[in-house]
Design an enzyme around this catalytic site. Structure first.
Site, PDB file in Angstrom:
ATOM      1  N   GLN A  61      51.520  40.183  37.102  1.00 34.25           N
ATOM      2  CA  GLN A  61      51.130  39.075  36.231  1.00 34.25           C
ATOM      3  C   GLN A  61      52.008  37.867  36.521  1.00 34.25           C
ATOM      4  OE1 GLN A  61      52.920  39.081  32.467  1.00 34.25           O
ATOM      5  NE2 GLN A  61      51.233  38.123  31.372  1.00 34.25           N
TER       6      GLN A  61
ATOM      7  N   PRO B 228      50.166  44.042  30.954  1.00 38.14           N
ATOM      8  CA  PRO B 228      51.562  43.590  30.965  1.00 38.14           C
ATOM      9  C   PRO B 228      52.034  43.283  29.547  1.00 38.14           C
ATOM     10  CG  PRO B 228      50.094  41.804  31.637  1.00 38.14           C
ATOM     11  CD  PRO B 228      49.236  43.028  31.458  1.00 38.14           C
TER      12      PRO B 228
ATOM     13  N   HIS C 287      44.992  37.540  24.223  1.00 37.37           N
ATOM     14  CA  HIS C 287      46.415  37.881  24.203  1.00 37.37           C
ATOM     15  C   HIS C 287      46.761  38.801  23.032  1.00 37.37           C
ATOM     16  CE1 HIS C 287      49.923  36.512  26.638  1.00 37.37           C
ATOM     17  NE2 HIS C 287      50.619  37.043  25.649  1.00 37.37           N
TER      18      HIS C 287
END
Length: 422
Positions: A150, A99, A317
């Site tokens: 997500q 995502p 991330h």
């Protein structure tokens, strides 16, 4: 996908004999260079930028450089099977699209185009909670191709439940709860431009399409508020909010709804107090498989599986949250060593090529998430560009398997690598 690598090479070379070169480069460096050329400064800062001094981003790549693939000769690996079993579903390859929020910075209807590109290759796409198109529209664009959702855990529990219900309704194969963004990391590239896409209404389509969020925002719009000072910047921001909000532009421009939606989103999109106690409620809130994204510590990984989650994503991330954090690949190695072969581990952060996919699988990943590269493909050629990036990564994985003497994904083990001197 048999002979994915040879077929891909043949397609490109045959077109080359007719004078046609690929729109999407086959190597990451050129892909990144061309994507930057077509991107605005704000888009590039958000998509390509990282936290702090960028050490985590560099460390993600350096971790891959510490491992080398050891090709094996005369293995007779003529037919390769790239398929992988993941959470009860057989996938054509161990690759999913990660995502990515606010993708419309790189072009309109980004999530729809990414969904279409993923579907063209049979690749699962994890819809972003910070997407620019509602999940229902993206699901329709994917047909029967697997899709996950997500979830960013809002500070409003009603909104959490509403988003989960919608994910179930679109046939999501899993709920991926992102843990590492309870607050935004320190991102100098965005800060230096004073640029936050959400503040202009970009990346909040899952919210403005949600009935619970709309109720919360409508209540806020009814409350008295101080009118912002009229400046050229304020006018530009209002125009952007109105353009990005659902509905006719001119009606939005005269309505308090766009600004109320942005302000509400910024207030409640994430819960800084997210705890293991919150996560423990998921089993009674949904029947979907639960995946926790952003795990880097073996103790956190064990605790996640003790809660009964179905998988975790080992991820920092993409280096966007904490500067000088541990490389995701190093964390993967440590977590797999601590937890053993059984738990399902996905890997994210730093994947650029098919050889990277091979390395991550060898070090314990059951599947990998591809992030920035697919968005760069979108920037260059829309849905086609996304599909081309996927095809290139899978083709290189297939050829690497052939040359390393591995016939199946299960054959890609730690024995196919050697650690290089530091």
């Amino acid at each position: 996908m048999p002979d994915a690598g040879l077929s891909r090479q043949s397609t490109i070379y045959r077109a080359g004999t007719l004078g046609r070169r690929p729109v999407v480069p086959a190597d990451f460096a050129e892909l990144e260079r061309r994507a930057r050329k077509v991107s605005s400064a704000e888009a590039w800062a958000y998509v390509a930028g990282g936290a702090g001094e960028g050490r985590t981003m560099r460390r993600n790549r350096e971790a891959f450089d510490r491992w080398a693939i050891v090709p094996r000769m005369a293995a007779g690996a003529v037919d390769r099977d790239l398929s992988a079993e993941l959470l009860g579903t057989r996938l054509p390859s161990p690759l999913l699209l990660a995502p990515v929020g606010a993708g419309a910075l790189m072009g309109r209807d980004s999530d729809l185009a990414i969904a279409a590109g993923a579907a063209a290759t049979g690749t699962p796409y994890i819809f972003s909670n910070q997407g620019c198109n509602p999940m229902e529209e993206c699901a329709a664009a994917m047909g029967d191709t697997p899709r996950w959702f997500q979830l960013y855990w809002s500070s409003d529990e009603r909104l959490v439940d509403s988003l989960i219900r919608r994910a179930e309704a679109i046939g999501a194969g899993a709920l991926v709860v992102t843990l590492d963004t309870t607050v935004l990391g320190w991102r100098p590239q965005d800060l230096n431009l004073g640029s936050l896409p959400f503040a202009k209404g970009l990346g909040i389509a899952q919210y403005t399409s949600d009935p619970v969020f709309r109720e919360i925002a409508a209540e806020r719009a009814r409350q008295p508020r101080e009118r912002p000072k009229v400046t050229p910047g304020a006018i530009r921001a209002l125009i952007a909010m109105s353009r990005n909000h659902p509905g006719p532009f001119w009606a939005n421009l005269r309505s308090p709804a766009p600004r109320a939606s942005v302000e509400t989103f910024l207030d409640i999109y994430s819960n800084p107090g997210l705890s293991w106690e919150h996560l423990a409620t998921l089993r009674r809130r949904t029947s979907l498989p639960v995946v926790l994204k952003g795990i880097l510590d073996p103790e956190d990984a064990r605790r996640a599986f003790d809660l009964g989650v179905d998988a975790i994503v080992v991820s920092n991330h993409g280096g966007r949250q904490v500067d000088n954090a541990v490389a995701s690949l190093d964390a993967l190695t440590a977590i797999r060593a601590e937890l053993g072969p059984e738990p399902t581990l996905l890997f994210d952060s730093g994947i650029r090529t098919g050889a990277d996919v091979f390395t991550a699988l060898a070090l314990g990943a059951d599947a990998v998430l591809l992030g920035r590269p697919h968005l760069y493909g979108f920037a260059l050629a829309g849905a086609h560009g996304v599909a081309e990036v996927i095809r290139n990564v899978i083709a290189e994985l297939d050829l690497t398997m052939a040359l390393a003497g591995t016939r199946t994904i299960a054959d890609i083990t730690r024995q196919t690598l050697t650690e290089t001197p530091r």
